[in-house]
Motif scaffolding. Sequence first.
Motif, PDB file in Angstrom:
ATOM      1  N   TYR A  97       0.799  -1.079  -0.085  1.00 31.93           N
ATOM      2  CA  TYR A  97      -0.175  -0.050  -0.021  1.00 31.93           C
ATOM      3  C   TYR A  97       0.864   1.370  -0.016  1.00 31.93           C
ATOM      4  CZ  TYR A  97      -4.356  -2.556   0.356  1.00 31.93           C
ATOM      5  OH  TYR A  97      -5.338  -3.378  -0.014  1.00 31.93           O
ATOM      6  N   LEU A 100       1.589   1.428  -3.523  1.00 24.63           N
ATOM      7  CA  LEU A 100       0.319   1.564  -4.337  1.00 24.63           C
ATOM      8  C   LEU A 100      -0.119   3.303  -4.134  1.00 24.63           C
ATOM      9  CD1 LEU A 100      -1.560  -1.673  -3.700  1.00 24.63           C
ATOM     10  CD2 LEU A 100      -0.514  -0.631  -6.155  1.00 24.63           C
ATOM     11  N   ARG A 126       1.302  -1.360 -10.998  1.00 27.54           N
ATOM     12  CA  ARG A 126       0.013  -1.388 -10.170  1.00 27.54           C
ATOM     13  C   ARG A 126      -0.308  -2.805 -10.214  1.00 27.54           C
ATOM     14  NH1 ARG A 126      -5.429   2.174 -10.539  1.00 27.54           N
ATOM     15  NH2 ARG A 126      -5.977   0.995 -12.254  1.00 27.54           N
ATOM     16  N   VAL A 130      -0.386  -5.358  -6.923  1.00 32.01           N
ATOM     17  CA  VAL A 130      -2.058  -5.506  -6.720  1.00 32.01           C
ATOM     18  C   VAL A 130      -1.923  -7.195  -6.579  1.00 32.01           C
ATOM     19  CG1 VAL A 130      -4.189  -5.495  -6.821  1.00 32.01           C
ATOM     20  CG2 VAL A 130      -2.847  -3.331  -7.013  1.00 32.01           C
ATOM     21  N   SER A 131      -1.554  -7.696  -7.719  1.00 30.33           N
ATOM     22  CA  SER A 131      -1.680  -9.276  -8.031  1.00 30.33           C
ATOM     23  C   SER A 131      -0.936 -10.056  -6.858  1.00 30.33           C
ATOM     24  CB  SER A 131      -1.179  -9.715  -9.399  1.00 30.33           C
ATOM     25  OG  SER A 131       0.439  -9.346  -9.450  1.00 30.33           O
ATOM     26  N   THR A 134      -3.165  -9.426  -3.490  1.00 31.87           N
ATOM     27  CA  THR A 134      -4.317 -10.417  -3.383  1.00 31.87           C
ATOM     28  C   THR A 134      -4.153 -11.702  -3.535  1.00 31.87           C
ATOM     29  OG1 THR A 134      -6.783 -10.589  -4.435  1.00 31.87           O
ATOM     30  CG2 THR A 134      -4.783 -10.293  -5.987  1.00 31.87           C
ATOM     31  N   PHE A 142      -8.883  -2.078  -2.913  1.00 34.37           N
ATOM     32  CA  PHE A 142      -8.517  -1.721  -4.295  1.00 34.37           C
ATOM     33  C   PHE A 142      -9.057  -0.475  -4.824  1.00 34.37           C
ATOM     34  CE2 PHE A 142      -7.958  -2.690  -9.041  1.00 34.37           C
ATOM     35  CZ  PHE A 142      -6.776  -2.192  -9.114  1.00 34.37           C
ATOM     36  N   ILE A 163     -10.838  -8.002  -8.564  1.00 33.83           N
ATOM     37  CA  ILE A 163      -9.244  -7.330  -8.939  1.00 33.83           C
ATOM     38  C   ILE A 163      -8.750  -7.893 -10.168  1.00 33.83           C
ATOM     39  CG2 ILE A 163      -7.216  -7.173  -7.968  1.00 33.83           C
ATOM     40  CD1 ILE A 163      -8.609  -7.279  -4.958  1.00 33.83           C
TER      41      ILE A 163
END
Length: 477
Positions: A97, A100, A126, A130-131, A134, A142, A163
């Motif tokens: 985070y 991000l 990103r 993010v992958s 998650t 998200f 996502i």
Amino acid sequence: MKNIVKLLIITFLSANVVSCTEGFEDINTNPNEVSEINPSSMLNPVIYNIASNNARKNYDITSQLMQVHFPYPSITGDVHRYHITVGTGSSVWNAAYDALGNVNEMLNKSFELEDENYTAINLTLRAMIVSNLTDMFGSVPFSEAFQAEQGNFTPKFDKQQDIYTQILNDLEQANHLYNLEESLLYASDLLYQNDLVKWKKFTNSLRLRLLLRVSDRQPDAWQQIETMLHNPTVYPVFEDNSDAAVLTVTGVTPNLSPWPREQDFSNARTYASFFIDQLNELEDPRLPIFANEAKDLEGNTIGYLGIPAGFDNAGSDFPYTPSGLKQPLIIAPMPIILMSYSELQFIKAEAALKGHFNDAEGHYKEGVKSSIEFWTNQNFDETYFDNSFAAYDGSLERIMLQKYLSLFFTDYQQWSEYRRTGFPILPVTNSMENNGVMPSRMLYPDSPNIYNSENYDQAVQEMGGNTINAKVWWDVN
């Protein structure tokens, strides 16, 4: 940038977010726009920080779960015995985070300036971040993640399926946004030195990774994979090791090794028998690059030997000093792999095996060859495949074993691929917790439970509990 971090703390209330950006601002600042953010302002800090944290968490989490190496001596607990706490993955959450937030600011600036190349690059970063996030936890904030300025301090947790739909669409969009006729405007990036062709190849190679990840859940994933693989002009991907997404740690401040002291990397650490045994059976030239030889009680070298991951407490005394980690692995110039060319080749091999591409054996061999050449810096000896254990046998298990070896030191990919396929088949001991069942996810940190409880509770209920056995969406095994 302090305002960005402040918003992150308010939104996610992860008070221990650590940033290692000191010094990068001077490297990655446009002298004509020093007082405000641009689409590249924090690109180098994001690349360095996320790569550095990935390397540390591979050491702490993935390599233990996947029986590569682990702490020794280790009497009870530890991740290699599937002892997972709320703190095990907390730094992954915080680092993701933190990164991000910065990517989001650069992305918004690229939209504002209509700078499509930086939009594509930031969408790619990103999607990668993010992958991994998650895949580690399942549902995570998200779509509402960075709305603190609009007064939303309790973002909803998006389902993993949603996502993945978004980030796969983002990568498709990014591929078509690149304008290779234009040059990037700002300072050279750490990953590709502003080479847009290589950035575009990374975007598409990453998309193939993620499409394969969801191929057992998303009906049209294989169709998309086929479209990409059969149209390399539209969807260029890695073509050799020089294209791979690898951060080279130079050792020049601030681009330093994640381990300031080499001994902190290698001390009290040993290789697992499973990992060493595979390399021994293959007579693999990567083995002396990765490991030291074991020694008997008189100090004589006795070849490469590990010890069983999750070994029983009563068997903690072994009649030899097992093989340990080579310190040069983390001494500059140190490679930190975000995605390798060999991984791309094993994706192609699996696609061909399942009837969606061609020449499974050729891509399997190229995957093996490129990984060995990457780590040894020597030309590959084709007699490697004369070994029956190395020869292609037409099975997914054989492909996945070599893919497992090639993903050495690559963030969380070994663990994700194991959860997706069940390969390689790992031994289990009586001292492993969770009834010897591989954890399916990490536990959420405490902060979202405390400060975003309503959305947290809903996510936990939908996932079947904040437990290590609650499967993420794409995990069907």
